[in-house]
Write a protein that holds these residues in place. Structure first.
Motif, PDB file in Angstrom:
ATOM      1  N   TRP A 128       0.845  -1.194   0.000  1.00 60.65           N
ATOM      2  CA  TRP A 128       0.000   0.000   0.000  1.00 60.65           C
ATOM      3  C   TRP A 128       0.880   1.243   0.000  1.00 60.65           C
ATOM      4  O   TRP A 128       1.698   1.436   0.886  1.00 60.65           O
ATOM      5  CB  TRP A 128      -0.946  -0.006   1.189  1.00 60.65           C
ATOM      6  CG  TRP A 128      -1.967  -1.106   1.091  1.00 60.65           C
ATOM      7  CD1 TRP A 128      -1.965  -2.295   1.752  1.00 60.65           C
ATOM      8  CD2 TRP A 128      -3.110  -1.118   0.229  1.00 60.65           C
ATOM      9  NE1 TRP A 128      -3.044  -3.060   1.360  1.00 60.65           N
ATOM     10  CE2 TRP A 128      -3.758  -2.363   0.431  1.00 60.65           C
ATOM     11  CE3 TRP A 128      -3.645  -0.212  -0.686  1.00 60.65           C
ATOM     12  CZ2 TRP A 128      -4.923  -2.703  -0.244  1.00 60.65           C
ATOM     13  CZ3 TRP A 128      -4.813  -0.554  -1.360  1.00 60.65           C
ATOM     14  CH2 TRP A 128      -5.443  -1.795  -1.140  1.00 60.65           C
ATOM     15  N   ALA A 129       0.680   2.082  -1.023  1.00 56.46           N
ATOM     16  CA  ALA A 129       1.536   3.256  -1.213  1.00 56.46           C
ATOM     17  C   ALA A 129       1.035   4.487  -0.468  1.00 56.46           C
ATOM     18  O   ALA A 129       1.731   5.503  -0.418  1.00 56.46           O
ATOM     19  CB  ALA A 129       1.640   3.574  -2.702  1.00 56.46           C
ATOM     20  N   GLY A 130      -0.165   4.417   0.106  1.00 62.24           N
ATOM     21  CA  GLY A 130      -0.751   5.581   0.764  1.00 62.24           C
ATOM     22  C   GLY A 130      -1.496   6.446  -0.247  1.00 62.24           C
ATOM     23  O   GLY A 130      -1.636   6.101  -1.428  1.00 62.24           O
ATOM     24  N   ASP A 131      -1.985   7.579   0.212  1.00 61.80           N
ATOM     25  CA  ASP A 131      -2.747   8.483  -0.661  1.00 61.80           C
ATOM     26  C   ASP A 131      -1.780   9.368  -1.438  1.00 61.80           C
ATOM     27  O   ASP A 131      -1.517  10.513  -1.066  1.00 61.80           O
ATOM     28  CB  ASP A 131      -3.717   9.320   0.170  1.00 61.80           C
ATOM     29  CG  ASP A 131      -4.766   8.456   0.858  1.00 61.80           C
ATOM     30  OD1 ASP A 131      -5.214   7.474   0.234  1.00 61.80           O
ATOM     31  OD2 ASP A 131      -5.114   8.748   2.012  1.00 61.80           O
ATOM     32  N   VAL A 132      -1.254   8.821  -2.528  1.00 60.84           N
ATOM     33  CA  VAL A 132      -0.190   9.485  -3.283  1.00 60.84           C
ATOM     34  C   VAL A 132      -0.680   9.868  -4.669  1.00 60.84           C
ATOM     35  O   VAL A 132      -1.652   9.308  -5.191  1.00 60.84           O
ATOM     36  CB  VAL A 132       1.045   8.577  -3.410  1.00 60.84           C
ATOM     37  CG1 VAL A 132       1.662   8.321  -2.036  1.00 60.84           C
ATOM     38  CG2 VAL A 132       0.684   7.240  -4.082  1.00 60.84           C
ATOM     39  N   ASP A 133       0.016  10.828  -5.278  1.00 60.65           N
ATOM     40  CA  ASP A 133      -0.236  11.166  -6.672  1.00 60.65           C
ATOM     41  C   ASP A 133       0.586  10.241  -7.561  1.00 60.65           C
ATOM     42  O   ASP A 133       1.224   9.288  -7.072  1.00 60.65           O
ATOM     43  CB  ASP A 133       0.081  12.641  -6.933  1.00 60.65           C
ATOM     44  CG  ASP A 133       1.534  13.010  -6.627  1.00 60.65           C
ATOM     45  OD1 ASP A 133       2.358  12.095  -6.400  1.00 60.65           O
ATOM     46  OD2 ASP A 133       1.833  14.213  -6.613  1.00 60.65           O
ATOM     47  N   ALA A 134       0.581  10.530  -8.868  1.00 62.56           N
ATOM     48  CA  ALA A 134       1.284   9.655  -9.806  1.00 62.56           C
ATOM     49  C   ALA A 134       2.776   9.577  -9.499  1.00 62.56           C
ATOM     50  O   ALA A 134       3.374   8.499  -9.547  1.00 62.56           O
ATOM     51  CB  ALA A 134       1.067  10.159 -11.238  1.00 62.56           C
ATOM     52  N   ALA A 135       3.369  10.720  -9.149  1.00 66.01           N
ATOM     53  CA  ALA A 135       4.805  10.721  -8.838  1.00 66.01           C
ATOM     54  C   ALA A 135       5.091   9.914  -7.577  1.00 66.01           C
ATOM     55  O   ALA A 135       6.083   9.172  -7.503  1.00 66.01           O
ATOM     56  CB  ALA A 135       5.300  12.154  -8.669  1.00 66.01           C
ATOM     57  N   GLY A 136       4.212  10.035  -6.593  1.00 61.85           N
ATOM     58  CA  GLY A 136       4.387   9.268  -5.360  1.00 61.85           C
ATOM     59  C   GLY A 136       4.240   7.778  -5.583  1.00 61.85           C
ATOM     60  O   GLY A 136       4.960   6.968  -4.975  1.00 61.85           O
ATOM     61  N   LEU A 137       3.334   7.409  -6.477  1.00 59.61           N
ATOM     62  CA  LEU A 137       3.166   5.990  -6.798  1.00 59.61           C
ATOM     63  C   LEU A 137       4.417   5.459  -7.485  1.00 59.61           C
ATOM     64  O   LEU A 137       4.876   4.345  -7.194  1.00 59.61           O
ATOM     65  CB  LEU A 137       1.933   5.801  -7.686  1.00 59.61           C
ATOM     66  CG  LEU A 137       1.522   4.356  -7.970  1.00 59.61           C
ATOM     67  CD1 LEU A 137       1.128   3.626  -6.693  1.00 59.61           C
ATOM     68  CD2 LEU A 137       0.363   4.326  -8.977  1.00 59.61           C
ATOM     69  N   ASP A 138       4.967   6.244  -8.399  1.00 59.73           N
ATOM     70  CA  ASP A 138       6.203   5.831  -9.069  1.00 59.73           C
ATOM     71  C   ASP A 138       7.342   5.620  -8.068  1.00 59.73           C
ATOM     72  O   ASP A 138       8.136   4.671  -8.200  1.00 59.73           O
ATOM     73  CB  ASP A 138       6.621   6.879 -10.098  1.00 59.73           C
ATOM     74  CG  ASP A 138       5.720   6.894 -11.325  1.00 59.73           C
ATOM     75  OD1 ASP A 138       4.996   5.901 -11.533  1.00 59.73           O
ATOM     76  OD2 ASP A 138       5.755   7.898 -12.062  1.00 59.73           O
ATOM     77  N   LEU A 139       7.429   6.495  -7.086  1.00 56.81           N
ATOM     78  CA  LEU A 139       8.471   6.347  -6.060  1.00 56.81           C
ATOM     79  C   LEU A 139       8.275   5.066  -5.259  1.00 56.81           C
ATOM     80  O   LEU A 139       9.244   4.364  -4.941  1.00 56.81           O
ATOM     81  CB  LEU A 139       8.459   7.555  -5.124  1.00 56.81           C
ATOM     82  CG  LEU A 139       8.983   8.874  -5.714  1.00 56.81           C
ATOM     83  CD1 LEU A 139       8.753  10.019  -4.720  1.00 56.81           C
ATOM     84  CD2 LEU A 139      10.471   8.759  -6.052  1.00 56.81           C
ATOM     85  N   ALA A 140       7.016   4.749  -4.941  1.00 59.68           N
ATOM     86  CA  ALA A 140       6.732   3.521  -4.199  1.00 59.68           C
ATOM     87  C   ALA A 140       7.075   2.292  -5.024  1.00 59.68           C
ATOM     88  O   ALA A 140       7.601   1.292  -4.503  1.00 59.68           O
ATOM     89  CB  ALA A 140       5.258   3.490  -3.788  1.00 59.68           C
ATOM     90  N   VAL A 141       6.822   2.347  -6.313  1.00 56.33           N
ATOM     91  CA  VAL A 141       7.176   1.237  -7.203  1.00 56.33           C
ATOM     92  C   VAL A 141       8.692   1.061  -7.244  1.00 56.33           C
ATOM     93  O   VAL A 141       9.211  -0.063  -7.145  1.00 56.33           O
ATOM     94  CB  VAL A 141       6.623   1.484  -8.623  1.00 56.33           C
ATOM     95  CG1 VAL A 141       7.223   0.499  -9.621  1.00 56.33           C
ATOM     96  CG2 VAL A 141       5.108   1.382  -8.617  1.00 56.33           C
ATOM     97  N   ALA A 142       9.409   2.173  -7.387  1.00 55.07           N
ATOM     98  CA  ALA A 142      10.873   2.099  -7.452  1.00 55.07           C
ATOM     99  C   ALA A 142      11.451   1.521  -6.168  1.00 55.07           C
ATOM    100  O   ALA A 142      12.381   0.693  -6.201  1.00 55.07           O
ATOM    101  CB  ALA A 142      11.445   3.491  -7.714  1.00 55.07           C
ATOM    102  N   ALA A 143      10.910   1.932  -5.020  1.00 52.75           N
ATOM    103  CA  ALA A 143      11.396   1.416  -3.740  1.00 52.75           C
ATOM    104  C   ALA A 143      11.110  -0.075  -3.606  1.00 52.75           C
ATOM    105  O   ALA A 143      11.950  -0.850  -3.111  1.00 52.75           O
ATOM    106  CB  ALA A 143      10.748   2.188  -2.592  1.00 52.75           C
TER     107      ALA A 143
END
Length: 335
Positions: A128-143
């Protein structure tokens, strides 16, 4: 196997779906919309076979072909909590013997089921990435990808919505399939989410025949579609040349509009076909609007592409409202 995009480039492909999908007449829905009974056909890509079906299967055939060629051991897909693409990525992984990790927006299911039930059934790991925007989702994917790599996995990060060149190739093939089924089709109406489905259809059938209906998934849909058309075809398509309705997104992605609600009910009552509230209901509302304003006229052969998404209906708030109708019906009886 490999597939050509019509030029010199080829791409690896693994078969995951059941092709061709049916093309069905929809005479009652056609008349309901203001067309002639023989005008409207449904391209049933909701019946594509794998993991609950849907348009993403065509895209995953190419993305997973690439993953296997690279020796991947795990697929990482991202999206909203009710992502059809994530669900089908998990199913594709199981079919091919690969693990699947899904990075989803939000903080947990909060009592919703829908696609999440199938994600669990398929044994996917959900982050679960939290309530993120597209950039935040990309960061969660990269991590997540970095963590998996450190654990010794060979990671294949799948594009958002499956909409890269590989994904568009899936619908280049889908458009060719549709042309073989109905060569004289004049209008092909499809939901526009992350852009890959519409782009492949435009590359196969021409921009003049494909009407996309923006559902609000991304802000730059015209540019995305135009770029993907160029990636899978020899020709160049300007964003301004695309037929794209942007009047059906309403308050935003995943939020059902009154027009989409009416379309959802019309498809069910007229043809016994179940749409989803996020993509196909808004797309059918766009078709209804196109008929109302004369963009699509009676006597023109029209195909509505049913891109699937049924499991998401059960994770949407409208599911409870529909169930409440049954409970409140005067014909309901308690045993």
């Amino acid at each position: 196997m490999t597939v050509s995009d019509g030029g010199s480039a080829t791409a690896p492909r693994v078969l995951l779906g059941t092709w061709p999908t049916p093309l069905e007449a929809a005479p009652r829905l056609s008349a309901h919309l203001g067309l002639r009974p023989g005008d409207l056909w449904l391209k049933r890509d909701d019946l594509s076979g794998l993991g609950g079906g849907g348009n993403k299967v065509r895209k995953l055939e190419f993305s997973c072909g690439q993953a296997l060629n690279r020796g991947a051991t795990v697929l990482v897909a991202s999206g909203g909590a009710q992502s059809n693409y994530a669900r089908l990525a998990a199913a594709a992984g199981r079919r091919l013997g690969l693990k699947a990790v899904l990075v989803l927006r939000g903080n947990g299911p909060r009592g919703r089921t829908g696609n999440l039930s199938l994600d669990g059934l398929l044994g996917a790991r959900v982050v679960w990435a939290g309530d993120v925007d597209a950039a935040g989702l990309d960061l969660a994917v990269a991590a997540t990808a970095e963590e998996l790599t450190e654990q010794g996995e060979r990671v294949e990060v799948l594009p958002f919505g499956g909409s890269d060149r590989n994904g568009a190739l899936g619908y280049l093939e889908g458009g060719r399939e549709l042309h073989d089924q109905l060569p004289d089709v004049e209008h092909v109406v499809v939901a526009g989410g992350s852009g890959g489905t519409m782009a492949g259809l435009v590359a196969a059938l021409g921009a003049e025949r494909v009407l996309g209906v923006d559902v609000g998934a991304v802000a730059d849909l015209p540019a995305r579609v135009a770029a993907l058309v160029g990636a899978v075809s020899d020709g160049r398509t300007e964003a301004s040349a695309l037929r794209l309705r942007r009047d059906q997104a309403g308050a935003g992605y995943g939020i059902l509009t009154p027009a989409a609600s009416s379309a959802l009910e019309a498809a069910a009552v007229c043809e016994g076909v179940i749409l989803d509230p996020v993509y196909t209901a808004k797309a059918l509302a766009g078709l209804a609007a196109a008929v109302a304003d004369g963009d699509i006229r009676p006597g023109r052969r029209t195909v509505f592409v049913h891109t699937g998404g049924l499991p998401g209906l059960f994770g949407h708030e409208i599911a409870g409202e529909l169930a409440a109708r049954v409970a409140q019906s005067p014909d309901s009886r308690q045993s």
